[in-house]
Design a protein around this motif. Structure first.
Motif, PDB file in Angstrom:
ATOM      1  N   VAL A  29      54.144  24.334  81.519  1.00 28.15           N
ATOM      2  CA  VAL A  29      53.020  24.554  80.590  1.00 28.15           C
ATOM      3  C   VAL A  29      51.716  24.243  81.327  1.00 28.15           C
ATOM      4  N   MET A  30      51.729  23.155  82.083  1.00 29.55           N
ATOM      5  CA  MET A  30      50.506  22.770  82.814  1.00 29.55           C
ATOM      6  C   MET A  30      50.183  23.815  83.889  1.00 29.55           C
ATOM      7  N   ALA A  31      51.213  24.344  84.557  1.00 29.14           N
ATOM      8  CA  ALA A  31      50.987  25.389  85.580  1.00 29.14           C
ATOM      9  C   ALA A  31      50.405  26.636  84.923  1.00 29.14           C
ATOM     10  N   GLY A  70      67.316  14.019  86.055  1.00 28.93           N
ATOM     11  CA  GLY A  70      67.126  13.543  87.435  1.00 28.93           C
ATOM     12  C   GLY A  70      65.897  12.643  87.533  1.00 28.93           C
ATOM     13  N   THR A  71      64.822  13.035  86.861  1.00 31.18           N
ATOM     14  CA  THR A  71      63.594  12.229  86.849  1.00 31.18           C
ATOM     15  C   THR A  71      63.849  10.893  86.148  1.00 31.18           C
ATOM     16  N   ALA A  72      64.516  10.964  85.000  1.00 30.31           N
ATOM     17  CA  ALA A  72      64.786   9.737  84.228  1.00 30.31           C
ATOM     18  C   ALA A  72      65.666   8.788  85.046  1.00 30.31           C
ATOM     19  N   GLN A  92      57.449   6.281  76.189  1.00 32.92           N
ATOM     20  CA  GLN A  92      56.479   7.170  75.523  1.00 32.92           C
ATOM     21  C   GLN A  92      57.059   8.585  75.449  1.00 32.92           C
ATOM     22  N   ALA A  93      56.687   9.350  74.412  1.00 31.38           N
ATOM     23  CA  ALA A  93      57.208  10.712  74.197  1.00 31.38           C
ATOM     24  C   ALA A  93      58.739  10.700  74.287  1.00 31.38           C
ATOM     25  N   ALA A  94      59.339   9.763  73.544  1.00 34.07           N
ATOM     26  CA  ALA A  94      60.775   9.496  73.694  1.00 34.07           C
ATOM     27  C   ALA A  94      61.672  10.614  73.172  1.00 34.07           C
ATOM     28  N   GLN A 122      57.440  13.848  62.896  1.00 34.96           N
ATOM     29  CA  GLN A 122      58.659  14.576  62.502  1.00 34.96           C
ATOM     30  C   GLN A 122      59.846  14.306  63.434  1.00 34.96           C
ATOM     31  N   LYS A 123      59.607  13.545  64.507  1.00 34.11           N
ATOM     32  CA  LYS A 123      60.699  13.305  65.461  1.00 34.11           C
ATOM     33  C   LYS A 123      61.297  11.901  65.331  1.00 34.11           C
ATOM     34  N   LEU A 124      60.784  11.116  64.389  1.00 31.98           N
ATOM     35  CA  LEU A 124      61.234   9.716  64.321  1.00 31.98           C
ATOM     36  C   LEU A 124      62.702   9.590  63.910  1.00 31.98           C
ATOM     37  N   ASP A 146      55.474   5.904  65.414  1.00 32.14           N
ATOM     38  CA  ASP A 146      54.718   7.148  65.263  1.00 32.14           C
ATOM     39  C   ASP A 146      53.330   6.936  65.875  1.00 32.14           C
ATOM     40  N   TYR A 147      53.145   7.397  67.110  1.00 28.69           N
ATOM     41  CA  TYR A 147      51.880   7.106  67.794  1.00 28.69           C
ATOM     42  C   TYR A 147      50.766   8.068  67.423  1.00 28.69           C
ATOM     43  N   ARG A 148      51.091   9.006  66.515  1.00 28.91           N
ATOM     44  CA  ARG A 148      50.030   9.897  66.044  1.00 28.91           C
ATOM     45  C   ARG A 148      49.304   9.265  64.853  1.00 28.91           C
ATOM     46  N   ALA A 174      54.477   5.251  85.804  1.00 29.83           N
ATOM     47  CA  ALA A 174      53.607   6.348  85.364  1.00 29.83           C
ATOM     48  C   ALA A 174      54.124   7.632  85.988  1.00 29.83           C
ATOM     49  N   TYR A 175      54.569   8.580  85.131  1.00 31.45           N
ATOM     50  CA  TYR A 175      55.165   9.796  85.718  1.00 31.45           C
ATOM     51  C   TYR A 175      54.637  11.077  85.085  1.00 31.45           C
ATOM     52  N   GLY A 176      53.539  10.994  84.336  1.00 32.57           N
ATOM     53  CA  GLY A 176      53.013  12.229  83.754  1.00 32.57           C
ATOM     54  C   GLY A 176      51.601  12.040  83.236  1.00 32.57           C
ATOM     55  N   ALA A 177      50.991  13.169  82.872  1.00 28.52           N
ATOM     56  CA  ALA A 177      49.623  13.132  82.328  1.00 28.52           C
ATOM     57  C   ALA A 177      49.496  14.201  81.255  1.00 28.52           C
ATOM     58  N   ALA A 178      50.412  14.135  80.254  1.00 27.15           N
ATOM     59  CA  ALA A 178      50.407  15.145  79.184  1.00 27.15           C
ATOM     60  C   ALA A 178      49.061  15.175  78.466  1.00 27.15           C
ATOM     61  N   ASP A 179      48.365  14.035  78.462  1.00 27.56           N
ATOM     62  CA  ASP A 179      47.077  13.964  77.759  1.00 27.56           C
ATOM     63  C   ASP A 179      46.059  14.947  78.342  1.00 27.56           C
ATOM     64  N   MET A 180      46.282  15.329  79.590  1.00 31.73           N
ATOM     65  CA  MET A 180      45.384  16.287  80.255  1.00 31.73           C
ATOM     66  C   MET A 180      45.339  17.618  79.503  1.00 31.73           C
ATOM     67  N   SER A 183      53.566  23.323  71.803  1.00 31.22           N
ATOM     68  CA  SER A 183      53.159  22.961  70.430  1.00 31.22           C
ATOM     69  C   SER A 183      53.486  21.523  70.059  1.00 31.22           C
ATOM     70  N   ARG A 184      54.224  20.824  70.897  1.00 32.56           N
ATOM     71  CA  ARG A 184      54.709  19.461  70.646  1.00 32.56           C
ATOM     72  C   ARG A 184      55.763  19.428  69.558  1.00 32.56           C
ATOM     73  N   LYS A 185      56.321  20.612  69.206  1.00 33.69           N
ATOM     74  CA  LYS A 185      57.354  20.609  68.156  1.00 33.69           C
ATOM     75  C   LYS A 185      58.750  20.495  68.748  1.00 33.69           C
ATOM     76  N   ILE A 195      62.128  19.197  70.632  1.00 35.57           N
ATOM     77  CA  ILE A 195      62.882  17.952  70.824  1.00 35.57           C
ATOM     78  C   ILE A 195      63.871  18.256  71.938  1.00 35.57           C
ATOM     79  N   GLY A 196      63.993  17.386  72.931  1.00 35.67           N
ATOM     80  CA  GLY A 196      64.952  17.625  74.016  1.00 35.67           C
ATOM     81  C   GLY A 196      64.553  18.797  74.889  1.00 35.67           C
ATOM     82  N   LYS A 197      65.555  19.574  75.322  1.00 36.84           N
ATOM     83  CA  LYS A 197      65.347  20.609  76.347  1.00 36.84           C
ATOM     84  C   LYS A 197      65.139  21.996  75.748  1.00 36.84           C
TER      85      LYS A 197
HETATM   86  N1  LIG Z   1      56.387  12.996  87.650  1.00 31.53           N
HETATM   87  C1  LIG Z   1      57.390  13.828  87.648  1.00 31.53           C
HETATM   88  O1  LIG Z   1      57.997  14.110  88.679  1.00 31.53           O
HETATM   89  C2  LIG Z   1      57.808  14.434  86.355  1.00 31.53           C
HETATM   90  C3  LIG Z   1      59.033  15.108  86.240  1.00 31.53           C
HETATM   91  C4  LIG Z   1      59.394  15.628  84.985  1.00 31.53           C
HETATM   92  C5  LIG Z   1      58.521  15.486  83.915  1.00 31.53           C
HETATM   93  N2  LIG Z   1      57.340  14.856  84.088  1.00 31.53           N
HETATM   94  C6  LIG Z   1      56.409  14.645  82.976  1.00 31.53           C
HETATM   95  O2  LIG Z   1      57.142  14.049  81.938  1.00 31.53           O
HETATM   96  C7  LIG Z   1      56.636  14.455  80.688  1.00 31.53           C
HETATM   97  C8  LIG Z   1      57.779  14.995  79.853  1.00 31.53           C
HETATM   98  O3  LIG Z   1      58.210  16.230  80.415  1.00 31.53           O
HETATM   99  P1  LIG Z   1      59.267  17.117  79.641  1.00 31.53           P
HETATM  100  O4  LIG Z   1      59.446  18.352  80.449  1.00 31.53           O
HETATM  101  O5  LIG Z   1      60.449  16.298  79.301  1.00 31.53           O
HETATM  102  O6  LIG Z   1      58.459  17.520  78.315  1.00 31.53           O
HETATM  103  P2  LIG Z   1      58.723  17.044  76.815  1.00 31.53           P
HETATM  104  O7  LIG Z   1      58.661  15.544  76.774  1.00 31.53           O
HETATM  105  O8  LIG Z   1      59.948  17.698  76.309  1.00 31.53           O
HETATM  106  O9  LIG Z   1      57.484  17.669  76.068  1.00 31.53           O
HETATM  107  C9  LIG Z   1      56.254  17.037  76.080  1.00 31.53           C
HETATM  108  C10 LIG Z   1      56.136  16.052  74.889  1.00 31.53           C
HETATM  109  O10 LIG Z   1      55.108  15.128  75.218  1.00 31.53           O
HETATM  110  C11 LIG Z   1      54.559  14.652  74.025  1.00 31.53           C
HETATM  111  N3  LIG Z   1      53.106  14.592  74.168  1.00 31.53           N
HETATM  112  C12 LIG Z   1      52.379  13.474  74.138  1.00 31.53           C
HETATM  113  N4  LIG Z   1      51.106  13.734  74.319  1.00 31.53           N
HETATM  114  C13 LIG Z   1      50.995  15.060  74.462  1.00 31.53           C
HETATM  115  C14 LIG Z   1      49.898  15.929  74.650  1.00 31.53           C
HETATM  116  N5  LIG Z   1      48.653  15.466  74.749  1.00 31.53           N
HETATM  117  N6  LIG Z   1      50.138  17.254  74.747  1.00 31.53           N
HETATM  118  C15 LIG Z   1      51.396  17.710  74.648  1.00 31.53           C
HETATM  119  N7  LIG Z   1      52.489  16.940  74.480  1.00 31.53           N
HETATM  120  C16 LIG Z   1      52.273  15.605  74.377  1.00 31.53           C
HETATM  121  C17 LIG Z   1      54.999  15.593  72.891  1.00 31.53           C
HETATM  122  O11 LIG Z   1      55.915  14.876  72.073  1.00 31.53           O
HETATM  123  P3  LIG Z   1      55.351  14.117  70.769  1.00 31.53           P
HETATM  124  O12 LIG Z   1      54.792  15.186  69.883  1.00 31.53           O
HETATM  125  O13 LIG Z   1      56.509  13.402  70.212  1.00 31.53           O
HETATM  126  O14 LIG Z   1      54.269  13.220  71.286  1.00 31.53           O
HETATM  127  C18 LIG Z   1      55.704  16.725  73.609  1.00 31.53           C
HETATM  128  O15 LIG Z   1      56.773  17.265  72.861  1.00 31.53           O
HETATM  129  C19 LIG Z   1      55.517  15.445  80.990  1.00 31.53           C
HETATM  130  O16 LIG Z   1      54.286  14.767  80.971  1.00 31.53           O
HETATM  131  C20 LIG Z   1      55.837  15.925  82.373  1.00 31.53           C
HETATM  132  O17 LIG Z   1      54.726  16.407  83.060  1.00 31.53           O
HETATM  133  C21 LIG Z   1      56.970  14.329  85.277  1.00 31.53           C
END
Ligand SMILES: NC(=O)c1ccc[n+]([C@@H]2O[C@H](COP(=O)([O-])OP(=O)(O)OC[C@H]3O[C@@H](n4cnc5c(N)ncnc54)[C@H](OP(=O)(O)O)[C@@H]3O)[C@@H](O)[C@H]2O)c1
Length: 340
Positions: A45-47, A126-128, A147-149, A175-177, A190-192, A236-242, A329-331, A333-335
């Motif tokens: 999505v970020m790409a 693999g990341t986890a 976070q974003a569990a 809606q994911k709790l 619920d961090y929203r 720290a492994y992401g910047a979804a807030d971006m 859309s943040r909707k 859950i999982g993969k």
């Molecule tokens: N560093 C690495 O090598 C690495 C590898 C894999 C993934 N990641 C990072 O890990 C995170 C999770 O990746 P994923 O592929 O498993 O995605 P994901 O968690 O399935 O989807 C992203 C989730 O992040 C939450 N979120 C919180 N703040 C957000 C925002 N400002 N905009 C959009 N979503 C937001 C949303 O859940 P809620 O609505 O519940 O908040 C959304 O469903 C991402 O940040 C990704 O870039 C990093």
């Protein structure tokens, strides 16, 4: 072969074109895989939005994980046969019918492995695994914030932390709790609608947390770090807030970057706390044997039934835009998985 090519940044219905491409050549250390399905990761999505520095220049075939069958084996690779079912972390190139990738990012899986579960195992699990078993080692009884569990990596972290006997605090949208409760998260937050740090302070008081896994970035890292007790580690492994708030904005990027706070090694030393960054692309490129160990660990736990990926959306290639919409859309859950 066909590939879904990223041709422009922006909305998913305009960003991708299905094009005929040359077959990839299989180098000596590589395996070429005939792709049954590829997974979506938030980095895609970020790409697509033009926010991912490591993404290849357009036109580009992005995508990190596939499940499929071995089509060709490079001359230096001894442990795979043509026709074997495999998953792989591909470092781009996954949105295609065939992809050639370093054999150390490939693991054999049972023939009946579900496509969605298989692709989840590669990048997200693999990341986890790398974050929770290599970078920090979780112990029984530790208090862990994820976070974003409910997301892909989040689900994997919850399952690994619960398996280790940790007490898990998980944040997600409202809606994911219920899903977090089903997974056994001890304190779904619920961090929203609430402030996660105030909630955790109420629950933990001065004792604080042992580990925080943060994929949100910015102020979330600063707040999470303050919640750590002595001996605490923040990964720290992401910047979804971006991605919040529409189009790419330099002001938003600066705000998120500053939000992380200023952290000094002297502060780490005095308080016996630490902050560790993770980028799996760097690990895949520069430490491929570490990646291999992570992926083998994940597949071993999957076969034993310890890990069970959640598939939150299954699409076909002509629904790629809908798949991207769901993840963005943040909707989801999982993969989220897309099949050819
Ligand atoms: N560093 C690495 O090598 C690495 C590898 C894999 C993934 N990641 C990072 O890990 C995170 C999770 O990746 P994923 O592929 O498993 O995605 P994901 O968690 O399935 O989807 C992203 C989730 O992040 C939450 N979120 C919180 N703040 C957000 C925002 N400002 N905009 C959009 N979503 C937001 C949303 O859940 P809620 O609505 O519940 O908040 C959304 O469903 C991402 O940040 C990704 O870039 C990093």
């Amino acid at each position: 072969m066909k590939a879904a090519v990223l041709v422009r940044h922006g909305s998913p219905d305009k960003a991708f074109e299905i094009r005929e491409q040359a077959m990839p050549t299989t180098e000596a250390h590589q395996i070429c895989i005939q792709v049954e399905a590829f997974g979506l990761n938030f980095a895609d999505v970020m790409a697509r939005r033009g926010l991912y520095e490591d993404a290849p220049p357009m036109p580009a075939v992005i995508g990190y994980d596939v499940i499929g069958h071995v089509h060709e084996v490079g001359s230096d690779v001894n442990d795979f046969q043509v026709g074997q079912k495999v998953i792989a972390l591909t470092r781009f190139g996954a949105y295609a019918e065939y992809v050639a990738t370093d054999a150390r990012g490939v693991v054999a899986v049972p023939e009946d492995t579900d496509a969605g579960e298989g692709v989840a195992l590669a990048t997200q699990y693999g990341t986890a695994w790398y974050c929770s078993q290599v970078v920090t080692n979780l112990y029984e009884g530790e208090h862990v914030l994820i976070q974003a569990a409910a997301g892909g990596v989040g689900t994997a972290l919850v399952q690994l932390a619960k398996h280790r006997g940790c007490i898990v605090y998980g944040t997600a949208s409202t809606q994911k709790l219920d899903y977090l409760r089903e997974m056994g998260v001890d304190y779904p937050i619920d961090y929203r609608t609430t402030s996660f740090d105030a909630e955790i302070r109420k629950l933990r008081g001065e004792a604080g947390l042992d580990v925080v896994f943060d994929s949100i970035g910015g102020a979330s890292v600063k707040k999470g770090y303050k919640l750590l007790g002595s001996g605490g580690r923040l990964i720290a492994y992401g910047a979804a807030d971006m991605t919040t708030g529409g189009r790419k904005s330099i002001f938003k990027m600066i705000k998120v970057a500053l939000g992380f706070g200023v952290h000094s090694p002297i502060g780490f030393l005095q308080s016996s706390r630490g902050l560790i960054g993770v980028n799996m692309l760097r690990i895949a490129d520069d430490r491929p044997d570490t990646l291999k160990r992570c992926m083998e660990g994940v597949v071993d736990y999957y076969k034993k039934g310890i890990l069970k990926p959640k598939v939150g959306g299954a699409f076909t290639i002509d629904q790629l835009a809908e798949a991207h919409d769901l993840l963005e859309s943040r909707k989801s859950i999982g993969k989220v998985v897309v099949s050819w």
